[in-house]
Design a protein around this motif. Structure first.
Motif, short mmCIF file in Angstrom:
data_model
loop_
_atom_site.label_atom_id
_atom_site.label_comp_id
_atom_site.label_asym_id
_atom_site.label_seq_id
_atom_site.Cartn_x
_atom_site.Cartn_y
_atom_site.Cartn_z
N ASP A 141 0.84 -1.20 0.00
CA ASP A 141 0.00 0.00 0.00
C ASP A 141 0.87 1.25 0.00
O ASP A 141 0.57 2.24 -0.68
CB ASP A 141 -0.92 -0.02 1.22
CG ASP A 141 -1.80 1.22 1.30
OD1 ASP A 141 -2.53 1.48 0.33
OD2 ASP A 141 -1.75 1.94 2.32
N GLU A 142 1.98 1.21 0.76
CA GLU A 142 2.91 2.34 0.77
C GLU A 142 3.56 2.52 -0.60
O GLU A 142 3.73 3.65 -1.06
CB GLU A 142 3.98 2.09 1.85
CG GLU A 142 4.90 3.27 2.06
CD GLU A 142 5.91 3.01 3.16
OE1 GLU A 142 6.13 1.82 3.49
OE2 GLU A 142 6.47 3.97 3.69
N GLU A 143 3.89 1.42 -1.26
CA GLU A 143 4.46 1.50 -2.61
C GLU A 143 3.46 2.14 -3.57
O GLU A 143 3.83 2.97 -4.41
CB GLU A 143 4.82 0.08 -3.08
CG GLU A 143 5.13 -0.05 -4.56
CD GLU A 143 6.36 0.71 -5.00
OE1 GLU A 143 6.43 1.07 -6.18
OE2 GLU A 143 7.24 0.95 -4.16
N LEU A 144 2.20 1.77 -3.47
CA LEU A 144 1.16 2.31 -4.35
C LEU A 144 1.02 3.81 -4.14
O LEU A 144 0.85 4.57 -5.10
CB LEU A 144 -0.16 1.60 -4.07
CG LEU A 144 -1.34 1.92 -4.99
CD1 LEU A 144 -1.05 1.50 -6.41
CD2 LEU A 144 -2.60 1.24 -4.50
N ARG A 145 1.11 4.26 -2.90
CA ARG A 145 0.97 5.69 -2.61
C ARG A 145 2.20 6.49 -3.03
O ARG A 145 2.08 7.60 -3.55
CB ARG A 145 0.69 5.89 -1.12
CG ARG A 145 -0.68 5.39 -0.69
CD ARG A 145 -1.01 5.71 0.75
NE ARG A 145 -0.25 4.89 1.70
CZ ARG A 145 0.79 5.30 2.38
NH1 ARG A 145 1.23 6.52 2.23
NH2 ARG A 145 1.42 4.50 3.22
N ASN A 146 3.38 5.92 -2.81
CA ASN A 146 4.61 6.65 -3.12
C ASN A 146 4.82 6.86 -4.61
O ASN A 146 5.48 7.81 -5.02
CB ASN A 146 5.81 5.91 -2.52
CG ASN A 146 5.83 5.96 -1.01
OD1 ASN A 146 5.15 6.78 -0.40
ND2 ASN A 146 6.60 5.08 -0.38
N ASN A 147 4.32 5.95 -5.43
CA ASN A 147 4.49 6.05 -6.89
C ASN A 147 3.12 6.09 -7.56
O ASN A 147 2.86 5.36 -8.52
CB ASN A 147 5.33 4.88 -7.40
CG ASN A 147 6.72 4.86 -6.82
OD1 ASN A 147 7.55 5.70 -7.13
ND2 ASN A 147 6.98 3.90 -5.93
#
Length: 614
Positions: A475-481
């Motif tokens: 989820d953090e990866e989806l938000r960061n990129n």
């Protein structure tokens, strides 16, 4: 890296209890004039009040991940369905505002979008922005050195690992201390390994002449941040206003405008431009330059002792001592010299057997007398044992029948091997036939709707119980990129986001892209579909890990351990379309393994979009 400095048992989570815990922490700090610059917490008022009292000059930041999740949860309930995603994106923009002017503009846009939801706007203003905006909005948090940490997720992951070592909450104090000690030892070992890598390993992106003063003196993590920042030089130049100097203020590393000056003048990045935090590559306590009368740095007594010993030695001893001192004084030189003539080192010693050693000898030499005697004795003993065995076989057959039932139970290791073998036999037939020779074993995980995340967690070394960490990190990866995934998933972006937040299934190809990008691994899925997912933003690395998961029974994911160099199935069409220029090196370097798959199995139609499985 994340590591623990202490553990505290508290009766309850009240201000007085936090006062005691933080007070003990303050006593552990050896240098009384150096205190934490930043403490990152959730919005827990008892802890926040204690921090103000114990560390009055420390900035108390709030976890942005928890804040965004709380606001999004209110948004889901109070905002009309057609406006939910827009409001969530606008709220994220507010949190990520780079300066106060941009913050005000984004806040106005957010409030305008929520004009018909007064209760929601009142909640956001009264609960978060009015009392705490300086503690989580980037326009203010980017002014302090927080080293890129704006969430408490890393601490929660470390806490989860500790709880796994403690196993349960019913152990006594000694058991808990043992678990904590083991946890700290593991952390220290990881940190020491990272220090050694910074000393002896150089990445391709750090081989530039501009890093020559930093290599082996600064951590690899810092040089990676600097190399990423150098990509902004062409856009920023030396304009400080355009640069924003975020890397300098948050990490005390040279930002784009500083790096532009170094590249323009052709000067390597100076070591003094990097904060001392990134230069500490040892666990030892450094010596202070300002110690009283310089006693700790004084070598006069040691040098005098060396001279005294040198005078008392004979000529041989003096030469030996001199050579040792020369090695210390002139480390670049060597006392070694080449041999007077080349010595042949390959092959065995030729003898009367013409290179064939007698039976029982790997490299032949003339045995000593006792070796001949012992060899003859062992041979005679072996012959007599074989005769006795043959004579007693018939009688043992009769006696062995009842004893076979009384054989010892299989060990835990044997049971584990039997379980793996049964699992492999159970699922092997559901994978392509040409991959069977390359499958080492198949490991089953719990079938609870999270099996895809459990499979990835198992391959990462978290154990399958770390599936919730994988969900959070994806989820953090989806938000960061977000910009990349908006292009990649298009109208299905919200579906992917909801699947991570609402504990839904592991979807392919969506999760394949996220796993490969987040952990910089090559993810291979076997079954229906069989696909390869390369990282989309980084260049090829020969040390990259290969993860393989299999889809079985039409609703279940399992981790699959593969042999080295196994064939790779086709890459998705969307990966080829949206990957960066650097990422294309994955295909060029692993093209042989992709072609090997096509040779064994004809290619199928390109896969795009999101398909829910499990």
């Amino acid at each position: 890296m994340t590591f623990a400095v202490g553990f505290a048992y508290m009766e309850s989570e009240k201000t007085d209890n936090y006062h005691w815990a933080l007070g003990k922490l303050k006593q552990l700090i050896t240098k009384q004039d150096i205190f934490p610059r930043v403490i990152l917490t959730d919005r827990e008022f008892a802890l926040m009040n204690a921090i103000k009292d114990i560390f009055p000059h420390t900035t108390n930041m709030l976890c942005t991940w928890h804040i965004i999740k709380n606001v999004n949860a209110r948004c889901t309930v109070q905002i009309p369905k057609d406006m939910k995603q827009k409001v969530k994106n606008l709220w994220r923009d507010v949190v990520e505002s780079p300066d106060e002017v941009e913050y005000q503009q984004r806040l106005n846009a957010f409030q305008q979008a929520c004009v018909n939801s007064s209760n929601f706007v009142e909640y956001v203003n009264n609960t978060w922005l009015a009392p705490h905006k300086e503690q989580f909005v980037e326009a203010w948090t980017n002014r302090v050195m927080h080293l890129g940490n704006t969430t408490t997720n890393r601490v929660e992951s470390a806490h989860w690992r500790l709880k796994k070592m403690l196993e349960h909450s019913k152990g006594d104090l000694c058991k808990c201390l043992e678990g904590m000690n083991d946890n700290i030892r593991l952390e220290v070992d990881k940190i020491k390994k990272s220090f050694q890598k910074s000393f002896y390993y150089t990445e391709m992106t750090h081989s530039s002449p501009f890093f020559q003063y930093l290599r082996n003196f600064v951590s690899r993590a810092a040089m990676t941040l600097i190399s990423d920042e150098m990509e902004r030089i062409d856009i920023v130049g030396t304009n400080k206003n355009l640069c924003g100097c975020k890397l300098r203020s948050t990490c005390e590393l040279p930002c784009a405008c500083e790096l532009s000056g170094y590249t323009t003048s052709g000067v390597p990045i100076p070591l003094d431009s990097v904060h001392g935090h990134w230069k500490k590559l040892t666990m030892e306590e450094p010596l202070e330059d300002d110690t009283e009368d310089g006693y700790e740095l004084d070598m006069s007594n040691a040098m005098e002792a060396i001279w005294t010993r040198f005078r008392s030695l004979d000529i041989v001893g003096k030469r030996a001592l001199k050579s040792k001192v020369f090695e210390l004084a002139y480390p670049a030189s060597s006392s070694l010299c080449p041999p007077p003539e080349k010595i042949k080192t390959r092959g065995g010693v030729k003898n009367k057997y013409k290179g064939k050693a007698p039976k029982g000898y790997d490299v032949y030499r003339d045995p000593s007398y006792f070796e001949h005697v012992e060899r003859e004795y062992r041979d005679s003993q072996g012959t007599s044992k074989r005769l006795c065995t043959q004579q007693s076989q018939s009688s043992q057959k009769e006696l062995s029948q009842p004893s076979q039932k009384q054989q010892s139970q299989p060990s835990q290791k044997q049971l584990s091997q039997m379980s793996k073998k049964l699992t492999s036999q159970k699922y092997l037939g559901q994978f392509p036939d040409h991959m069977h020779p390359h499958i080492v074993d198949i490991v089953d995980v719990l079938e609870d709707g999270n099996c895809g995340f459990r499979a990835v967690a198992s391959l990462l070394g978290y154990t399958e119980e770390g599936w919730s960490i994988v969900r959070r990190e994806l989820d953090e990866e989806l938000r960061n990129n977000n910009s990349l995934y908006e292009k990649l998933f298009r109208q299905d972006l919200q579906v992917v986001r909801d699947s991570l937040v609402a504990n839904r299934w592991f979807t392919i190809p969506a999760m394949g892209y996220l796993v490969a990008n987040r952990y910089n691994v090559v993810l291979v899925t076997l079954g229906k579909p069989s696909k390869t997912f390369f990282p989309m933003m980084t260049s090829y690395s020969s040390s990259a890990r290969f993860f393989c998961i299999g889809f079985v029974n039409g609703n279940h994911w399992v981790p699959v351990n593969m042999s080295k160099g196994f064939p790779l199935p086709e890459v998705t069409a969307d990966w080829k379309k949206f990957c960066s220029h650097e990422a294309r090196s994955w295909m060029s370097n692993l093209n042989g393994r992709l072609q090997y798959w096509n040779l064994l199995n004809p290619p199928v139609k390109p896969l795009s979009g999101v398909m829910s499985v499990e």
